[in-house]
Design an enzyme around this catalytic site. Structure first.
Site, mmCIF file in Angstrom:
data_model
loop_
_atom_site.group_PDB
_atom_site.id
_atom_site.type_symbol
_atom_site.label_atom_id
_atom_site.label_comp_id
_atom_site.label_asym_id
_atom_site.label_seq_id
_atom_site.Cartn_x
_atom_site.Cartn_y
_atom_site.Cartn_z
ATOM 1 N N HIS A 189 0.873 -1.171 0.000
ATOM 2 C CA HIS A 189 0.000 0.000 0.000
ATOM 3 C C HIS A 189 0.912 1.224 0.000
ATOM 4 C CE1 HIS A 189 0.754 -0.637 4.318
ATOM 5 N NE2 HIS A 189 0.626 0.662 4.432
ATOM 6 N N MET A 245 -5.416 -3.149 17.364
ATOM 7 C CA MET A 245 -4.960 -4.183 18.293
ATOM 8 C C MET A 245 -6.127 -4.913 18.950
ATOM 9 S SD MET A 245 -1.708 -2.451 20.202
ATOM 10 C CE MET A 245 -2.619 -1.089 20.910
ATOM 11 N N SER A 285 -10.195 -7.619 11.879
ATOM 12 C CA SER A 285 -9.630 -7.256 10.582
ATOM 13 C C SER A 285 -10.424 -8.011 9.531
ATOM 14 C CB SER A 285 -8.154 -7.647 10.509
ATOM 15 O OG SER A 285 -7.393 -6.922 11.439
ATOM 16 N N HIS A 289 -6.861 0.351 2.671
ATOM 17 C CA HIS A 289 -6.019 -0.694 3.275
ATOM 18 C C HIS A 289 -6.156 -0.687 4.788
ATOM 19 C CE1 HIS A 289 -2.634 1.454 5.158
ATOM 20 N NE2 HIS A 289 -2.752 2.326 4.184
#
Length: 161
Positions: free
Chosen positions: A9, A61, A65, A84
């Site tokens: 990216h 964290m 995702s 991204h």
């Protein structure tokens, strides 16, 4: 540890894209985005030809995702690009001023997430509250048709620094 997939990216690449119904050679600069080519595109690896180019959308964290794939609509509207990540909600400096690293570590521990970090400063800068909601961002990309959700991932460990 075996590498499964890696994608760049924040990169500029010379690519062929359709503009005004004609193929054109363009320099595509992806800043804060990544390639998301659709199924059967000649520049994606054979292993992904049937599903499209994998796109890794990292959460934080303490949040999920995603793995997405590119779409034909994304090729037409964004030169085969998508986000991204979720993007920052707080600057790094504001995160350091407003967040307490002890609280963040306790939150991660309560969620069963192990963490190894080089500096408490990194914990605050990369805290879940420092970023936008990744699910909202991914849902927007899917609703716009520029990428398609495939898999939602849950963090079990974080290594920073």
């Amino acid at each position: 540890m075996q590498l499964i997939y890696d994608v760049s990216h924040n990169i500029a690449k010379v690519e062929e894209h359709m503009m005004d119904g004609k193929p054109r050679t363009l320099l595509v600069h992806r800043k804060g985005s990544t390639r998301a080519f659709p199924p059967h595109h000649p520049l994606i690896p054979v292993d992904y030809q049937l599903v499209g180019q994998p796109v890794l959308i990292g959460g934080t964290m303490g949040t999920c995702s995603y793995v997405l794939t590119g779409t034909e609509q994304g090729m037409k509207e964004t030169f085969g690009s998508t986000c991204h990540g979720a993007g920052r909600a707080l600057s790094r400096a504001k995160s350091r001023r407003n967040l307490d690293w002890h609280d963040i570590l306790q939150e991660l521990q309560a969620k069963g997430i192990s963490i190894r970090v080089a500096s408490p400063k990194l914990v605050m800068e990369e805290a879940p509250d420092s970023y936008k909601n990744v699910t909202d961002v991914v849902d927007t990309c899917q609703a716009a048709g520029i990428s398609k959700k495939c898999i939602k991932l849950r963090p079990i460990a974080v290594i920073k620094g």
